[in-house]
Scaffold this motif. Sequence first.
Motif, PDB file in Angstrom:
ATOM      1  N   VAL A   7       0.939  -0.963  -0.022  1.00  0.00           N
ATOM      2  CA  VAL A   7       0.015  -0.124  -0.004  1.00  0.00           C
ATOM      3  C   VAL A   7       1.001   1.264   0.248  1.00  0.00           C
ATOM      4  O   VAL A   7       1.883   1.366   0.707  1.00  0.00           O
ATOM      5  N   VAL A   8       0.580   2.426  -0.838  1.00  0.00           N
ATOM      6  CA  VAL A   8       1.568   3.145  -0.880  1.00  0.00           C
ATOM      7  C   VAL A   8       0.518   4.821  -0.265  1.00  0.00           C
ATOM      8  O   VAL A   8      -0.698   4.604  -0.295  1.00  0.00           O
ATOM      9  N   GLY A   9       1.108   5.777   0.188  1.00  0.00           N
ATOM     10  CA  GLY A   9       0.407   6.705   0.725  1.00  0.00           C
ATOM     11  C   GLY A   9      -0.015   7.884  -0.104  1.00  0.00           C
ATOM     12  O   GLY A   9       0.334   8.966  -0.330  1.00  0.00           O
ATOM     13  N   ASP A  10      -0.802   7.197  -1.184  1.00  0.00           N
ATOM     14  CA  ASP A  10      -1.319   8.263  -2.211  1.00  0.00           C
ATOM     15  C   ASP A  10      -2.306   9.113  -1.438  1.00  0.00           C
ATOM     16  O   ASP A  10      -2.843   9.097  -0.740  1.00  0.00           O
ATOM     17  N   TRP A  11      -2.367  10.484  -2.112  1.00  0.00           N
ATOM     18  CA  TRP A  11      -3.107  11.491  -1.669  1.00  0.00           C
ATOM     19  C   TRP A  11      -4.609  11.383  -1.780  1.00  0.00           C
ATOM     20  O   TRP A  11      -5.418  12.208  -0.933  1.00  0.00           O
ATOM     21  N   ARG A  12      -5.171  10.440  -2.488  1.00  0.00           N
ATOM     22  CA  ARG A  12      -6.447  10.251  -2.594  1.00  0.00           C
ATOM     23  C   ARG A  12      -6.839   9.038  -1.643  1.00  0.00           C
ATOM     24  O   ARG A  12      -8.385   8.767  -1.844  1.00  0.00           O
ATOM     25  N   THR A  13      -6.233   8.711  -0.862  1.00  0.00           N
ATOM     26  CA  THR A  13      -6.566   7.382  -0.022  1.00  0.00           C
ATOM     27  C   THR A  13      -7.575   7.929   0.889  1.00  0.00           C
ATOM     28  O   THR A  13      -7.793   8.974   1.292  1.00  0.00           O
ATOM     29  N   THR A  14      -8.675   6.935   1.119  1.00  0.00           N
ATOM     30  CA  THR A  14      -9.709   7.063   2.177  1.00  0.00           C
ATOM     31  C   THR A  14      -9.746   5.891   2.874  1.00  0.00           C
ATOM     32  O   THR A  14      -9.115   4.803   2.535  1.00  0.00           O
ATOM     33  N   ASP A  15     -10.685   5.615   3.659  1.00  0.00           N
ATOM     34  CA  ASP A  15     -10.962   4.350   4.496  1.00  0.00           C
ATOM     35  C   ASP A  15     -11.168   3.317   3.586  1.00  0.00           C
ATOM     36  O   ASP A  15     -10.940   2.128   3.876  1.00  0.00           O
TER      37      ASP A  15
ATOM     38  N   HIS B  44       6.175   8.203  -2.501  1.00  0.00           N
ATOM     39  CA  HIS B  44       7.404   7.152  -3.282  1.00  0.00           C
ATOM     40  C   HIS B  44       8.652   7.180  -2.698  1.00  0.00           C
ATOM     41  O   HIS B  44       9.666   6.375  -3.104  1.00  0.00           O
ATOM     42  N   TRP B  45       8.780   7.767  -1.545  1.00  0.00           N
ATOM     43  CA  TRP B  45       9.942   7.973  -0.727  1.00  0.00           C
ATOM     44  C   TRP B  45      10.507   6.244  -0.195  1.00  0.00           C
ATOM     45  O   TRP B  45      11.524   5.666  -0.690  1.00  0.00           O
ATOM     46  N   PRO B  46       9.579   5.542   0.470  1.00  0.00           N
ATOM     47  CA  PRO B  46       9.982   4.206   0.480  1.00  0.00           C
ATOM     48  C   PRO B  46      10.094   3.336  -0.324  1.00  0.00           C
ATOM     49  O   PRO B  46      10.735   2.317  -0.465  1.00  0.00           O
TER      50      PRO B  46
END
Length: 257
Positions: free
Chosen positions: A181-189, A243-245
């Motif tokens: 899983v990536v920390g995309d800015w569009r992420t929700t629950d 994308h850092w990780p």
Amino acid sequence: MSATPSLRAALTRYAPVDHPGVSVPADRRCWSVAWPGYKPVDITPPELRPAALAQHVPGWAEGHVTPDRVTDWAQRRSSALVPFRLDAHGRPLHPNGRTGRTGRNLGSWGENAAADPIVVAGAGERRRVLLITRSDIGVEAIPGGMVDPGETAPAALVRELREETGVDLTDHRPTILGRQVVGDWRTTDHAWVASTSALYQLPTTVTAVAADDADDANWFLFGDMAQLEAAITAAGRTLYAAHWPLLLRALEHLSQR
């Protein structure tokens, strides 16, 4: 007098799509922890709200207004890059827990599969990595994107790279670094992005020309993360945090060779 954008959002229960959401304490992030007062912020964009979907479904999105209307959860869960479960209401739950945001700002409910090709050239302190400037948020990122329906991750890696930079690595066999899983800015629950990241190694840089979802494409020094960030900062830009990780994992793999 007409309502202001913020007032209209409040009246319709929606917040701007870039809203950070409510704060989620670390000890309440896990779905197994009860939180009766949890009220996440709905960041569904106008084109994915019920009235809009009734008139037109965007080509990049599914037409289900709510996740409980999805009928193929068994298949989606079995093919997911990262396992997830459904709650008692038939809603998919983010694998990493509460996000403070609800609704959908992605093409599908649940997992949205992406492919991120990390292309490096050279070695050591002179090694470089190919990044694009994303047209949606204006930051430096890996030239990747969503996997199309019926498409495999390997095919998506090649397609996205070619579409956004003009670099065709069809004949190259990459090293799969991971699926996460990536920390995309569009992420929700209830909607998130999980990516297959892959490393392509070239002896030297090749010409890259930005297109599609990219405003620019450049090779940056990539001896380590500090060097990369310094090079990006010197160019007056910033690195996409999600994308850092993935880039760090690529460096860790390269250091083991």
